[in-house]
Design an enzyme around this catalytic site. Structure first.
Site, PDB file in Angstrom:
ATOM      1  N   LYS A 227     -12.964  -0.064 -14.101  1.00 20.52           N
ATOM      2  CA  LYS A 227     -13.566  -1.226 -13.428  1.00 20.52           C
ATOM      3  C   LYS A 227     -14.080  -2.240 -14.460  1.00 20.52           C
ATOM      4  CE  LYS A 227     -12.253  -0.423  -9.629  1.00 20.52           C
ATOM      5  NZ  LYS A 227     -11.622  -1.342  -8.687  1.00 20.52           N
TER       6      LYS A 227
ATOM      7  N   ASP B  21       0.862  -1.190   0.000  1.00 21.83           N
ATOM      8  CA  ASP B  21       0.000   0.000   0.000  1.00 21.83           C
ATOM      9  C   ASP B  21       0.896   1.237   0.000  1.00 21.83           C
ATOM     10  OD1 ASP B  21      -3.258   0.294   0.987  1.00 21.83           O
ATOM     11  OD2 ASP B  21      -2.028   2.106   1.029  1.00 21.83           O
TER      12      ASP B  21
ATOM     13  N   ASP C 191       4.065   2.349  -4.173  1.00 20.98           N
ATOM     14  CA  ASP C 191       3.025   2.721  -5.131  1.00 20.98           C
ATOM     15  C   ASP C 191       2.965   1.582  -6.142  1.00 20.98           C
ATOM     16  OD1 ASP C 191       1.628   3.757  -7.371  1.00 20.98           O
ATOM     17  OD2 ASP C 191       2.201   5.798  -6.838  1.00 20.98           O
ATOM     18  N   VAL C 192       1.792   1.015  -6.358  1.00 23.12           N
ATOM     19  CA  VAL C 192       1.711  -0.149  -7.257  1.00 23.12           C
ATOM     20  C   VAL C 192       2.102   0.180  -8.698  1.00 23.12           C
ATOM     21  CG1 VAL C 192       0.081  -1.558  -5.927  1.00 23.12           C
ATOM     22  CG2 VAL C 192      -0.797   0.135  -7.567  1.00 23.12           C
TER      23      VAL C 192
ATOM     24  N   TYR D  15     -13.312   6.157 -13.573  1.00 18.13           N
ATOM     25  CA  TYR D  15     -13.401   5.034 -12.622  1.00 18.13           C
ATOM     26  C   TYR D  15     -14.153   3.857 -13.256  1.00 18.13           C
ATOM     27  CZ  TYR D  15     -14.471   2.426  -8.340  1.00 18.13           C
ATOM     28  OH  TYR D  15     -14.590   1.443  -7.387  1.00 18.13           O
TER      29      TYR D  15
ATOM     30  N   THR E 204     -16.514   1.926   3.547  1.00 19.28           N
ATOM     31  CA  THR E 204     -15.058   2.060   3.660  1.00 19.28           C
ATOM     32  C   THR E 204     -14.761   3.561   3.729  1.00 19.28           C
ATOM     33  OG1 THR E 204     -14.808   2.128   1.263  1.00 19.28           O
ATOM     34  CG2 THR E 204     -14.621  -0.039   2.291  1.00 19.28           C
TER      35      THR E 204
HETATM   36  N1  LIG Z   1     -15.919   0.917  -1.076  1.00 14.87           N
HETATM   37  C1  LIG Z   1     -16.799   0.630  -2.012  1.00 14.87           C
HETATM   38  O1  LIG Z   1     -17.984   0.977  -1.911  1.00 14.87           O
HETATM   39  C2  LIG Z   1     -16.376  -0.139  -3.246  1.00 14.87           C
HETATM   40  C3  LIG Z   1     -17.362  -0.498  -4.158  1.00 14.87           C
HETATM   41  C4  LIG Z   1     -17.017  -1.205  -5.288  1.00 14.87           C
HETATM   42  C5  LIG Z   1     -15.685  -1.543  -5.512  1.00 14.87           C
HETATM   43  N2  LIG Z   1     -14.744  -1.176  -4.612  1.00 14.87           N
HETATM   44  C6  LIG Z   1     -13.360  -1.557  -4.914  1.00 14.87           C
HETATM   45  O2  LIG Z   1     -12.781  -2.223  -3.806  1.00 14.87           O
HETATM   46  C7  LIG Z   1     -11.380  -2.027  -3.805  1.00 14.87           C
HETATM   47  C8  LIG Z   1     -10.935  -1.547  -2.431  1.00 14.87           C
HETATM   48  O3  LIG Z   1     -11.644  -0.349  -2.156  1.00 14.87           O
HETATM   49  P1  LIG Z   1     -11.841   0.202  -0.686  1.00 14.87           P
HETATM   50  O4  LIG Z   1     -13.130   0.902  -0.669  1.00 14.87           O
HETATM   51  O5  LIG Z   1     -11.549  -0.870   0.292  1.00 14.87           O
HETATM   52  O6  LIG Z   1     -10.707   1.324  -0.683  1.00 14.87           O
HETATM   53  P2  LIG Z   1      -9.864   1.996   0.479  1.00 14.87           P
HETATM   54  O7  LIG Z   1      -9.741   3.435   0.121  1.00 14.87           O
HETATM   55  O8  LIG Z   1     -10.377   1.644   1.840  1.00 14.87           O
HETATM   56  O9  LIG Z   1      -8.460   1.280   0.279  1.00 14.87           O
HETATM   57  C9  LIG Z   1      -7.725   1.452  -0.896  1.00 14.87           C
HETATM   58  C10 LIG Z   1      -6.270   1.393  -0.531  1.00 14.87           C
HETATM   59  O10 LIG Z   1      -5.511   1.485  -1.754  1.00 14.87           O
HETATM   60  C11 LIG Z   1      -4.346   2.231  -1.473  1.00 14.87           C
HETATM   61  N3  LIG Z   1      -3.817   2.781  -2.716  1.00 14.87           N
HETATM   62  C12 LIG Z   1      -4.368   3.717  -3.512  1.00 14.87           C
HETATM   63  N4  LIG Z   1      -3.564   3.964  -4.560  1.00 14.87           N
HETATM   64  C13 LIG Z   1      -2.479   3.153  -4.419  1.00 14.87           C
HETATM   65  C14 LIG Z   1      -1.287   2.977  -5.164  1.00 14.87           C
HETATM   66  N5  LIG Z   1      -1.057   3.669  -6.279  1.00 14.87           N
HETATM   67  N6  LIG Z   1      -0.381   2.074  -4.717  1.00 14.87           N
HETATM   68  C15 LIG Z   1      -0.592   1.388  -3.576  1.00 14.87           C
HETATM   69  N7  LIG Z   1      -1.714   1.524  -2.827  1.00 14.87           N
HETATM   70  C16 LIG Z   1      -2.634   2.401  -3.242  1.00 14.87           C
HETATM   71  C17 LIG Z   1      -4.821   3.323  -0.522  1.00 14.87           C
HETATM   72  O11 LIG Z   1      -3.738   3.878   0.206  1.00 14.87           O
HETATM   73  C18 LIG Z   1      -5.806   2.564   0.355  1.00 14.87           C
HETATM   74  O12 LIG Z   1      -5.207   2.074   1.532  1.00 14.87           O
HETATM   75  C19 LIG Z   1     -11.104  -1.025  -4.935  1.00 14.87           C
HETATM   76  O13 LIG Z   1     -10.675  -1.719  -6.067  1.00 14.87           O
HETATM   77  C20 LIG Z   1     -12.452  -0.381  -5.185  1.00 14.87           C
HETATM   78  O14 LIG Z   1     -12.591   0.073  -6.519  1.00 14.87           O
HETATM   79  C21 LIG Z   1     -15.041  -0.470  -3.478  1.00 14.87           C
END
Ligand SMILES: NC(=O)c1ccc[n+]([C@@H]2O[C@H](COP(=O)([O-])OP(=O)(O)OC[C@H]3O[C@@H](n4cnc5c(N)ncnc54)[C@H](O)[C@@H]3O)[C@@H](O)[C@H]2O)c1
Length: 275
Positions: free
Chosen positions: A165, A48, A72-73, A161, A196
């Site tokens: 996806k 992360d 950073d990924v 976005y 989240t």
């Molecule tokens: N929360 C929702 O409602 C929801 C809905 C549909 C899909 N998703 C998907 O679920 C997945 C996780 O989402 P979440 O809500 O748990 O997010 P989150 O914001 O809680 O966590 C995402 C994490 O990714 C890290 N991150 C961001 N850019 C990065 C990078 N370049 N390199 C390394 N780390 C990086 C951030 O620091 C963060 O800790 C995502 O793919 C998101 O699209 C979430």
């Protein structure tokens, strides 16, 4: 409203002796997934951007169960190094989960830079990480990519976005085909609205006010929990899904199955002649 589940099950022993690599593991769905793998016996490498929150997660899971790698990924060299060091230390990589995300949402005004960032983090980085890891993954290994209901439904001003996806689903199918001969299964999960930090931010921290509004986008009339998505990811990574590859599991409380009538007041009259 149905009951909410808040802890990740991580069936005991399912992941004993295995190594899982989870991106976006400092928060939300990634953090819950890492917790589930650790509870199932795996050692988890948490990747992360957020070094502080990663350190907190390792403190919770224990250093015998978790290793933090702040990066950073999109930094392909750092990712290659993390993969090599994890595989060298543990022998192999068995599970990859791509949760790291750019939530950058722009529509008609999206700039080239914004497109590059969204596609770079959400699609290219995830694809390249899986490609690099796959070279160290033995038969029986798995990859889970996190897509979204946003891959399927139009939402206002969210070209960047939503396109990323949808791309993740195409990527998942291609990866599943090309990695099948190596015995690696690749699947995707598509969450609905999950509580989240990103959703919490949109709600201004006021869940009581917004859950009744956003909950109605889902048949179950509530938001999901990170642990509920993590459980689906663990299922697709574990020993009870061995004939499943190249597919998408909706974890969306019925969001994507609902039609334009929404929850429909007429449902209250089921059995009558009102349709
Ligand atoms: N929360 C929702 O409602 C929801 C809905 C549909 C899909 N998703 C998907 O679920 C997945 C996780 O989402 P979440 O809500 O748990 O997010 P989150 O914001 O809680 O966590 C995402 C994490 O990714 C890290 N991150 C961001 N850019 C990065 C990078 N370049 N390199 C390394 N780390 C990086 C951030 O620091 C963060 O800790 C995502 O793919 C998101 O699209 C979430």
């Amino acid at each position: 409203m149905t009951a909410t589940k808040t802890t990740t099950t991580g069936s005991a022993g399912d992941f004993e002796g295995r190594l899982a690599l989870v991106t976006g593991a400092a928060s939300g769905i990634g953090a819950a997934t890492a917790e589930g793998f650790a509870a199932g016996g795996a050692h988890v490498v948490l990747l992360d951007l957020d070094a502080d929150r990663l350190a907190d997660r390792v403190a919770v899971l224990g250093e015998d169960r978790a290793t933090a790698v702040p990066l950073d990924v999109t930094d392909t060299e750092a990712v290659a190094e993390a993969i090599a060091s994890a595989a060298d230390r543990h022998g192999s990589i068995h599970h990859v989960v791509n949760c790291a995300v750019s939530f950058l949402a722009a529509g008609v005004d999206a700039t080239a830079e914004q497109w590059q960032r969204a596609l770079g983090v959400n699609v290219a980085a995830s694809a390249m990480l899986t490609a690099a890891a796959s070279r160290r993954m033995p038969p029986g290994s798995t990859v889970v990519n996190v897509s979204s209901i946003s891959a399927h439904a139009a939402q206002p001003a969210r070209w960047t976005y939503n396109a990323t996806k949808a791309a993740i689903l195409a990527l998942t199918r291609g990866q599943a085909l090309d990695l099948a001969p190596a015995g690696i299964r690749v699947n995707a999960v598509s969450p609905g609205w999950i509580w989240t930090p990103e959703v919490e931010k949109a709600a201004g921290g006021d869940r009581a006010r917004w859950e009744p509004v956003w909950g109605r986008y889902h048949m179950l009339e509530r938001l999901g929990e990170p642990s509920e998505v993590a459980d689906a990811i663990l299922y697709l990574s574990g020993p009870r899904s061995t004939f499943i590859t190249g597919t998408e599991l909706m974890v969306d409380g019925g969001y994507s199955a609902m039609g334009p009538e929404g929850l429909g007041d007429t449902a209250k009259f089921a059995g009558s002649d009102m349709h």
